[in-house]
Design a protein around this motif. Structure first.
Motif, short mmCIF file in Angstrom:
data_model
loop_
_atom_site.label_atom_id
_atom_site.label_comp_id
_atom_site.label_asym_id
_atom_site.label_seq_id
_atom_site.Cartn_x
_atom_site.Cartn_y
_atom_site.Cartn_z
N GLU A 1 2.58 8.58 -8.29
CA GLU A 1 1.96 9.52 -9.24
C GLU A 1 0.50 9.18 -9.50
OE1 GLU A 1 4.71 9.21 -12.49
OE2 GLU A 1 5.98 10.84 -11.73
N ARG A 2 0.16 7.92 -9.48
CA ARG A 2 -1.25 7.54 -9.61
C ARG A 2 -2.06 8.09 -8.44
NH1 ARG A 2 -0.31 1.16 -11.12
NH2 ARG A 2 0.62 1.50 -13.18
N PHE A 3 -1.48 8.01 -7.24
CA PHE A 3 -2.19 8.55 -6.09
C PHE A 3 -2.29 10.06 -6.16
CE2 PHE A 3 -2.31 9.91 -1.55
CZ PHE A 3 -3.61 9.47 -1.30
N GLU A 4 -1.27 10.71 -6.66
CA GLU A 4 -1.33 12.17 -6.82
C GLU A 4 -2.46 12.58 -7.75
OE1 GLU A 4 3.07 13.99 -6.09
OE2 GLU A 4 2.82 12.81 -7.92
N GLU A 5 -2.74 11.77 -8.75
CA GLU A 5 -3.89 12.04 -9.63
C GLU A 5 -5.19 11.95 -8.83
OE1 GLU A 5 -3.76 9.37 -12.92
OE2 GLU A 5 -1.84 10.13 -13.67
N ARG A 6 -5.27 10.98 -7.93
CA ARG A 6 -6.45 10.88 -7.06
C ARG A 6 -6.57 12.13 -6.19
NH1 ARG A 6 -7.01 5.10 -6.04
NH2 ARG A 6 -7.66 4.31 -8.08
N LEU A 7 -5.45 12.58 -5.63
CA LEU A 7 -5.46 13.78 -4.80
C LEU A 7 -6.00 14.98 -5.57
CD1 LEU A 7 -1.97 13.51 -3.02
CD2 LEU A 7 -4.21 13.35 -1.92
N SER A 8 -5.61 15.08 -6.82
CA SER A 8 -6.04 16.23 -7.63
C SER A 8 -7.54 16.25 -7.85
CB SER A 8 -5.31 16.24 -8.97
OG SER A 8 -5.75 15.18 -9.81
N ARG A 9 -8.18 15.08 -7.75
CA ARG A 9 -9.63 14.98 -7.94
C ARG A 9 -10.38 14.93 -6.62
NH1 ARG A 9 -7.75 11.25 -11.84
NH2 ARG A 9 -8.38 9.47 -10.55
N GLY A 10 -9.67 15.03 -5.50
CA GLY A 10 -10.32 14.97 -4.19
C GLY A 10 -10.76 13.58 -3.80
N ALA B 1 -8.94 2.76 -2.13
CA ALA B 1 -9.08 2.34 -3.52
C ALA B 1 -7.77 1.76 -4.06
CB ALA B 1 -9.52 3.52 -4.38
N PRO B 2 -7.85 0.81 -4.99
CA PRO B 2 -6.64 0.22 -5.56
C PRO B 2 -5.89 1.21 -6.44
CG PRO B 2 -8.58 -0.55 -6.74
CD PRO B 2 -9.08 0.24 -5.56
N LEU B 3 -4.57 1.03 -6.48
CA LEU B 3 -3.70 1.88 -7.29
C LEU B 3 -3.04 1.11 -8.42
CD1 LEU B 3 -2.05 3.94 -4.42
CD2 LEU B 3 -3.57 4.85 -6.20
N GLY B 4 -3.54 -0.08 -8.70
CA GLY B 4 -2.98 -0.85 -9.80
C GLY B 4 -1.80 -1.70 -9.36
N THR B 5 -0.98 -2.10 -10.33
CA THR B 5 0.11 -3.02 -10.06
C THR B 5 1.43 -2.48 -10.56
OG1 THR B 5 -0.18 -4.18 -12.18
CG2 THR B 5 -1.44 -5.00 -10.30
N SER B 6 2.49 -3.04 -9.98
CA SER B 6 3.85 -2.91 -10.51
C SER B 6 4.28 -4.30 -10.97
CB SER B 6 4.83 -2.40 -9.46
OG SER B 6 4.59 -1.05 -9.14
N GLU B 7 4.89 -4.37 -12.13
CA GLU B 7 5.34 -5.66 -12.66
C GLU B 7 6.80 -5.53 -13.09
OE1 GLU B 7 2.65 -7.27 -15.57
OE2 GLU B 7 0.91 -6.26 -14.65
N TYR B 8 7.63 -6.47 -12.64
CA TYR B 8 9.04 -6.42 -12.98
C TYR B 8 9.65 -7.82 -12.88
CZ TYR B 8 9.11 -5.82 -7.85
OH TYR B 8 8.89 -5.95 -6.50
N ARG B 9 10.87 -7.96 -13.40
CA ARG B 9 11.56 -9.24 -13.43
C ARG B 9 12.49 -9.37 -12.24
NH1 ARG B 9 12.31 -12.43 -17.92
NH2 ARG B 9 10.23 -11.63 -18.39
N LEU B 10 12.44 -10.53 -11.57
CA LEU B 10 13.30 -10.80 -10.43
C LEU B 10 14.66 -11.32 -10.89
CD1 LEU B 10 10.64 -12.59 -8.18
CD2 LEU B 10 11.60 -10.31 -7.82
N PRO B 11 15.67 -11.29 -10.03
CA PRO B 11 17.00 -11.78 -10.43
C PRO B 11 17.00 -13.24 -10.88
CG PRO B 11 17.16 -10.48 -8.42
CD PRO B 11 15.69 -10.64 -8.71
N ALA C 1 0.83 -1.20 0.00
CA ALA C 1 0.00 0.00 0.00
C ALA C 1 0.87 1.25 0.00
CB ALA C 1 -0.93 0.02 1.20
N LEU C 2 0.29 2.30 -0.56
CA LEU C 2 0.84 3.64 -0.39
C LEU C 2 0.17 4.19 0.88
CD1 LEU C 2 1.37 6.42 -3.00
CD2 LEU C 2 0.31 6.92 -0.80
N VAL C 3 0.93 4.21 1.96
CA VAL C 3 0.43 4.65 3.25
C VAL C 3 0.74 6.13 3.41
CG1 VAL C 3 0.53 4.28 5.74
CG2 VAL C 3 0.83 2.34 4.18
N TRP C 4 -0.28 6.91 3.77
CA TRP C 4 -0.07 8.36 3.86
C TRP C 4 -0.77 8.93 5.09
CZ3 TRP C 4 -4.10 12.01 3.24
CH2 TRP C 4 -5.33 11.47 2.88
#
Length: 319
Positions: A139-148, A74-84, A18-21
């Motif tokens: 940045e996705r959460f900042e978009e939410r902030l901009s919309r209240g 609310a969900p903020l989507g996913t991060s996807e990346y390759r592990l070592p 989570a993005l905890v704020w």
């Protein structure tokens, strides 16, 4: 969003966080964790345990890593990346607000996994993040902030667990109980629903629905409120009852669970859509077509306008 288990070669490693704020006198801040071994700065997260839903994993990992008990927004989507080791990793994120009382309740101590917690203003946090995929989530959460839409509350549409067959059951349909599988399903989803912090728990008065919410009630301490008017056997139009109940929940900004039957679930979703002046779509339609013990969480803004911010569907881990 229900994960498969166990992980096999080629299967993505699933995790949640989570993005905890928080709000402070100096402004809004978010939380980065500094891992003991890697000494990197990232959003808190952790791997999915067997038999666990993704929301349950996110709430558990936040508490284990930071000591903070959060309710997911609310969900903020996913991060996807390759592990070592060349496996793919998919991390699901939600937004999660904590107040000053919760931060004070859980003073942090360094441990073998997390060395330190860092509360930072958003711009500073983005600059400090070790990984660019964390910056994307911020940045996705900042978009939410901009919309209240930073504060949300959940309306949860839950279909009852697997019940005894209507063809072989000799009693009334309303008395059909859960099967052993249905009982396992109901127990396995309780933590996932609880992770969103609901405060009201309504259910059809059918036995299978009341039994489905029993583990959730035991986990959260919420009172179960059976209602005949949201049953598929209701003698009154359930749409009218749902409209009133959901309208009240939205006006009062109350996180609410409604457990019912397959024919009623679309009416619950539609009532939320109409109450929030959202648009019906293929996505809202899919969110209402639930299998046994699946649940859709509709996240409504707690701001000035009760907008429908996001929706997501989860179900019991494979059994």
């Amino acid at each position: 969003m229900t994960p498969e288990s166990p992980v096999t070669p080629g299967t993505p490693v699933l995790a949640a966080g989570a993005l905890v704020w928080r709000d402070t006198d100096g402004g809004r801040e978010l939380l980065l964790v500094e891992r003991t071994q890697h000494r990197d700065l990232s959003l808190p997260k952790g791997k999915l345990d067997p038999g666990e839903t993704l929301p349950e994993c996110a709430a558990r990992e936040i508490e284990e890593e930071t000591g903070l008990r959060v309710s997911l927004g609310a969900p903020l989507g996913t991060s996807e990346y390759r592990l070592p080791d060349d496996r793919d990793k998919v991390v699901y994120y939600w937004q999660a607000f904590v107040d000053s009382d919760e931060v004070a309740r859980a003073p942090f101590e360094a441990n073998g996994e997390i060395h330190a917690l860092h509360w930072m203003p958003f711009a500073e946090a983005k600059a400090a993040c070790t990984y660019t995929h964390d910056v994307t989530i911020i940045e996705r959460f900042e978009e939410r902030l901009s919309r209240g839409h930073e504060h949300t509350f959940p309306i949860v549409a839950l279909r009852h667990g697997k019940a005894a067959s209507a063809f072989s059951w000799e009693g009334s349909d309303a008395d059909r109980p859960l099967t052993e599988r249905g009982e396992r399903q109901s127990a396995s989803i309780a933590g996932g629903i609880a992770a969103f912090g609901p405060t009201r728990l309504f259910t059809s008065d059918a036995v299978r629905c009341v039994q489905t919410v029993a583990p959730l009630a035991a986990l959260t301490g919420l009172a179960v409120k059976p209602r005949s008017d949201i049953s598929q056997e209701s003698t009154v139009d359930p749409r009218e009852a749902l409209g009133r109940r959901i309208g009240k929940a939205v006006r009062k900004r109350r996180g609410t669970v409604l457990c019912s039957h397959a024919p009623i679930i679309p009416e619950i979703v539609t009532a939320v859509v109409h109450t929030t002046d959202a648009l019906e779509s293929e996505r809202t339609h899919r969110a209402s077509m639930l299998h046994t013990a699946e649940f859709t969480v509709l996240h409504v803004s707690a701001g000035e306008r009760p907008d429908l911010v996001a929706l997501e569907t989860h179900g019991p881990p494979a059994d």
